[in-house]
Design a protein around this motif. Structure first.
Motif, short mmCIF file in Angstrom:
data_model
loop_
_atom_site.label_atom_id
_atom_site.label_comp_id
_atom_site.label_asym_id
_atom_site.label_seq_id
_atom_site.Cartn_x
_atom_site.Cartn_y
_atom_site.Cartn_z
N ALA A 263 9.69 28.68 -26.56
CA ALA A 263 8.67 29.01 -27.56
C ALA A 263 8.55 27.90 -28.60
N ALA A 264 9.70 27.35 -29.01
CA ALA A 264 9.67 26.23 -29.95
C ALA A 264 9.07 24.98 -29.31
N VAL A 265 9.47 24.71 -28.06
CA VAL A 265 8.93 23.56 -27.33
C VAL A 265 7.42 23.70 -27.17
N ALA A 266 6.97 24.91 -26.85
CA ALA A 266 5.55 25.15 -26.65
C ALA A 266 4.75 24.92 -27.93
N LEU A 267 5.30 25.32 -29.06
CA LEU A 267 4.60 25.10 -30.33
C LEU A 267 4.51 23.62 -30.65
N VAL A 268 5.60 22.89 -30.42
CA VAL A 268 5.58 21.44 -30.62
C VAL A 268 4.51 20.79 -29.75
N LEU A 269 4.46 21.18 -28.47
CA LEU A 269 3.47 20.60 -27.56
C LEU A 269 2.05 21.00 -27.92
N ALA A 270 1.87 22.21 -28.40
CA ALA A 270 0.52 22.64 -28.78
C ALA A 270 -0.03 21.75 -29.89
N VAL A 271 0.78 21.52 -30.91
CA VAL A 271 0.33 20.68 -32.03
C VAL A 271 0.26 19.21 -31.61
N ALA A 272 1.26 18.73 -30.87
CA ALA A 272 1.29 17.32 -30.47
C ALA A 272 0.14 16.97 -29.54
N THR A 273 -0.18 17.85 -28.61
CA THR A 273 -1.28 17.58 -27.68
C THR A 273 -2.59 17.46 -28.43
N GLU A 274 -2.83 18.36 -29.37
CA GLU A 274 -4.04 18.28 -30.18
C GLU A 274 -4.05 16.99 -31.01
N LEU A 275 -2.90 16.67 -31.56
CA LEU A 275 -2.79 15.51 -32.44
C LEU A 275 -3.02 14.20 -31.68
N LEU A 276 -2.43 14.08 -30.50
CA LEU A 276 -2.50 12.83 -29.75
C LEU A 276 -3.76 12.70 -28.91
N SER A 277 -4.26 13.81 -28.41
CA SER A 277 -5.44 13.74 -27.56
C SER A 277 -6.73 13.60 -28.36
N GLY A 278 -6.75 14.23 -29.55
CA GLY A 278 -7.93 14.11 -30.40
C GLY A 278 -9.10 14.97 -29.99
N PHE A 279 -8.88 15.95 -29.08
CA PHE A 279 -9.99 16.80 -28.67
C PHE A 279 -9.68 18.26 -29.01
N GLY A 280 -10.73 19.07 -28.96
CA GLY A 280 -10.58 20.50 -29.18
C GLY A 280 -10.48 20.85 -30.65
N GLU A 281 -9.81 21.95 -30.91
CA GLU A 281 -9.60 22.41 -32.27
C GLU A 281 -8.17 22.91 -32.39
N GLY A 282 -7.71 23.02 -33.61
CA GLY A 282 -6.37 23.52 -33.81
C GLY A 282 -5.68 22.83 -34.97
N LEU A 283 -4.43 23.20 -35.18
CA LEU A 283 -3.65 22.65 -36.29
C LEU A 283 -3.45 21.15 -36.12
N GLY A 284 -3.21 20.70 -34.88
CA GLY A 284 -3.03 19.27 -34.64
C GLY A 284 -4.27 18.47 -34.97
N ILE A 285 -5.44 19.02 -34.67
CA ILE A 285 -6.70 18.34 -35.00
C ILE A 285 -6.86 18.24 -36.51
N PHE A 286 -6.49 19.31 -37.22
CA PHE A 286 -6.56 19.26 -38.69
C PHE A 286 -5.68 18.15 -39.24
N ILE A 287 -4.45 18.05 -38.72
CA ILE A 287 -3.53 17.02 -39.20
C ILE A 287 -4.06 15.63 -38.86
N ALA A 288 -4.60 15.46 -37.64
CA ALA A 288 -5.13 14.16 -37.23
C ALA A 288 -6.29 13.73 -38.11
N GLN A 289 -7.19 14.66 -38.41
CA GLN A 289 -8.33 14.33 -39.27
C GLN A 289 -7.89 14.04 -40.70
N ALA A 290 -6.92 14.79 -41.20
CA ALA A 290 -6.42 14.54 -42.55
C ALA A 290 -5.75 13.18 -42.63
N GLN A 291 -5.12 12.76 -41.56
CA GLN A 291 -4.43 11.48 -41.54
C GLN A 291 -5.40 10.31 -41.71
N LEU A 292 -6.64 10.51 -41.26
CA LEU A 292 -7.64 9.45 -41.34
C LEU A 292 -8.39 9.46 -42.67
#
Length: 261
Positions: free
Chosen positions: A187-216
């Motif tokens: 469950a912890a691994v899955a949460l890390v991958l959910a955010v990391a995939t959004e963050l690194l791939s740059g597509f879709g929506e989610g918490l990782g996308i929010f962090i990626a956009q804020a970073q820019l």
């Protein structure tokens, strides 16, 4: 709650307060520039403010949905496969090299390949989450079968029960706490991958996308850290719920909640 449980909670709260105070003091004292490390109070205030942002909450919902789908898929794959490998030595010997080859491959390194095969979107994210989450559940299931009581198995066989009955009545029941521990790790691994995939791939929506956009964004460090606070809070809630579930379901076997990966 037991005395030990209250003590652990108190120490956890103390640790959080000390970390909060240290970050606040470092930023306020100017040891680190605020553009790099805003005061912890401002980050926390921003995280609370985001709770009223419907677009942000929709992104959180998208991340949680991908997390739940990926973890569920991992359980559906890993538990039957672990039962097969753990109960049939010939199959385990045949599959061992393949499993050990695939296990170390980082899921984030597979983002380009999976994106080409499945396209961008939830399917890619769920696939990567499931791939990373399979291994703790798989190996814990296999180890759990090996830890089942030999006497109980021999007793059932002596009364004429077949292999399937022994697996269901003894081995699976004995492996259940191990499987639950594997699910908690995954469950912890899955949460890390959910955010990391959004963050690194740059597509879709989610918490990782929010962090990626804020970073820019200009002066977006506060939003990045506020997103990290939300990610940590989600992980804390998920782990707490699963630990509570383990204790309720398997109160007789606290020692079997040990992590085996």
């Amino acid at each position: 709650m037991s005395r030990r449980g209250r003590r652990d909670v108190g120490l956890g709260v103390l640790g959080v307060l000390l970390a909060f105070g240290a970050c606040e003091a470092v930023s306020r004292a100017g040891i680190v520039r605020r553009t790099y490390l805003p005061p912890a109070s401002e980050v926390l205030a921003r995280a609370v403010e985001l709770a009223g942002d419907s677009a942000f909450l929709d992104g959180i919902g998208a991340t949680v949905r991908a997390w739940a789908l990926g973890l569920t898929l991992a359980c559906v794959i890993a538990v039957p496969l672990g039962l097969l490998l753990g109960s049939v030595p010939v199959v385990e010997a045949a599959m061992r090299a393949i499993v050990e080859f695939l296990r170390p491959l980082p899921s984030v390194a597979l983002i380009p390949l999976v994106s080409l095969l499945l396209g961008s979107g939830t399917r890619t994210e769920v696939t990567l989450i499931a791939y990373a989450s399979v291994w703790p559940i798989l190996f814990n299931t296999m180890y759990g079968l090996r830890e089942s009581e030999p006497l109980a198995k021999d007793t059932l066989r002596a009364f004429g029960f077949g292999r399937a009955a022994v697996l269901w009545r003894v081995e699976l029941a004995g492996a259940a706490p191990f499987i639950a521990a594997g699910v908690r790790i995954s469950a912890a691994v899955a949460l890390v991958l959910a955010v990391a995939t959004e963050l690194l791939s740059g597509f879709g929506e989610g918490l990782g996308i929010f962090i990626a956009q804020a970073q820019l964004a200009t002066d977006g460090t506060r939003d990045v850290l506020a997103g990290v606070v939300w990610a940590g809070a989600l992980g804390l809630v998920v782990n707490g719920v699963l630990v509570w579930g383990e204790r309720r379901l398997f109160p007789w076997a606290p020692e079997r909640r040990a992590v085996r990966t």
